[in-house]
Enzyme design. Structure first.
Site, mmCIF file in Angstrom:
data_model
loop_
_atom_site.group_PDB
_atom_site.id
_atom_site.type_symbol
_atom_site.label_atom_id
_atom_site.label_comp_id
_atom_site.label_asym_id
_atom_site.label_seq_id
_atom_site.Cartn_x
_atom_site.Cartn_y
_atom_site.Cartn_z
ATOM 1 N N SER A 64 -64.830 -68.900 -60.575
ATOM 2 C CA SER A 64 -64.212 -69.760 -61.580
ATOM 3 C C SER A 64 -63.744 -68.946 -62.780
ATOM 4 O O SER A 64 -64.360 -67.940 -63.144
ATOM 5 C CB SER A 64 -65.223 -70.813 -62.052
ATOM 6 N N TYR A 109 -73.487 -73.093 -65.885
ATOM 7 C CA TYR A 109 -72.420 -72.900 -64.906
ATOM 8 C C TYR A 109 -71.747 -71.541 -65.066
ATOM 9 O O TYR A 109 -71.597 -70.786 -64.096
ATOM 10 C CB TYR A 109 -71.384 -74.006 -65.042
#
Length: 381
Positions: A205, A233
């Site tokens: 990501s 995250y």
């Protein structure tokens, strides 16, 4: 001439200074740059990737086998379907086998009359259980079949939720996005070596740019940093790149395995269900800027199938580049964050990861030599 005692005290002082100087987080410039990259990708990703077809044509992949984790929704669902329609043998490694079976039935009906039936099967895998990861790997390796690409797609982003821990005792983002895929990648090395040239593709990501990993505090429980879902995250995604980079270095060229991280861009997936109401409204207002799952799957499909990528990965190894191959949402090589290039931290993350998942520090080398490796998880009762 200094006495031995003074020399010893001097070394101790130097070590104390070094410990105090140890980086404990991102600098404000790195933090601001991370947000800049995130905003830039949100606004311009569709323009940057405008050269790509959708769906993206795939090279011939008949007789190639792919394991795809988290393939019942979002990007993973598109990856599995498109690989199967292109002729690949796809293994959907999922937490909910019934949902996968229902999907396969629908895909077979839609595909009827277009060619041979899709070659897809389902195996159960729950990344919130390291026991489940070991059982999956043991079952797959026991088949002595081919595995040309492991696609670690499954991931979580529990936006706005309090810190949660798996039954194994690890922060859930770190376990699902990093620890469990890392364990799976190492344990499946025998099958990947047998099928070389092969690949490990980790869906990463752009948000790794906001991550900072403390190998001694991977669960974020020390209190040094306040936990938020964003921190959990982004840290897990940075840890994944660091581990992947070291794994890629540990794999000799003759093993025939390359490790790649791929960024799908900013994609409208099931993550949106967990977003605050106002952010969900924004998702509906700016659909132009956000990729569909089909568009978001392109970089991973490219990383898993492009034949020229092998040469690129090998060139990085030859140049001793500090990070593994990183493919951007436009299917071009990109450079991950400055922190991802921190070799010292990457090796500490590597060592800590192997410790947490219950593998010996020389697990990779032993598996390459054809030896057996025992993991503390998944041991038969």
């Amino acid at each position: 001439m200094a006495s031995p005692e003074k020399g010893k005290n001097g070394k101790e002082r130097d070590e104390v200074v070094k410990q105090r100087a140890k980086k404990e987080g991102l600098g404000w410039i790195e933090w601001m740059m991370g947000w800049f990259y995130l905003a830039y990708e949100m606004l311009f990703q569709r323009i940057i990737a405008s050269n790509l077809e959708n769906p993206m044509p795939l090279p011939p992949i008949n007789d190639l086998t792919f394991v795809v984790t988290g393939s019942t929704s979002g990007i993973g669902k598109e990856i599995a379907r498109q690989l199967a329609e292109a002729g690949g043998h796809v293994v959907m490694a999922v937490r909910n086998p019934k949902a996968a079976t229902d999907l396969i039935k629908k895909w077979q009906e839609d595909w009827s009359g277009k060619g041979l039936p899709l070659n897809i099967e389902v195996m159960e895998l729950n990344l919130l259980s390291l026991d489940s990861v070991v059982r999956f790997a043991e079952a797959w390796n026991a088949r002595s079949g081919a595995l040309h690409a492991l696609i670690n797609n499954a991931g979580i982003f529990s936006i706005g939720e309090p810190q949660k821990f798996s039954k194994d005792g690890y922060e859930e983002h770190m376990q699902v996005n990093h620890l469990a895929p890392a364990l799976l990648s190492v344990l499946l090395l025998p099958s990947l070596i047998r099928s070389s040239p092969s690949r490990i593709v980790n869906v990463n990501s752009i948000m790794h740019n906001l991550g900072f990993v403390d190998p001694e505090d991977m669960n974020l429980t020390s209190g040094k940093r306040k936990f938020t879902s964003m921190v959990g995250y982004s840290n897990s995604k940075l840890a994944q790149i660091m581990f992947s980079s070291v794994l890629n270095k540990r794999l000799p060229s003759e093993a025939g395995i390359n490790v790649v991280c791929a960024s799908p861009g900013i994609v409208h997936t099931n993550v949106a269900r967990d977003l605050p109401k106002i952010v969900q409204a924004g998702y509906r207002l700016i659909p132009y800027f956000i990729f569909s799952p089909e568009e978001g799957s392109r970089s991973t499909l490219f990383a898993a199938t492009d034949p020229q990528l092998v040469e690129f990965c090998e060139s990085l190894k030859a140049e001793d580049w500090p990070v593994c191959a990183f493919i951007n949402h436009d299917c071009r090589p990109a450079n991950p964050s400055e922190e991802a290039h921190n070799i010292e931290t990457a090796y500490r993350v590597w060592e800590k990861t192997l410790e947490l998942v219950g593998l010996p520090s020389d697990a990779v080398e032993r598996l390459i030599e054809g030896e057996e490796v025992t993991c503390k998880y998944g041991v038969s009762q």
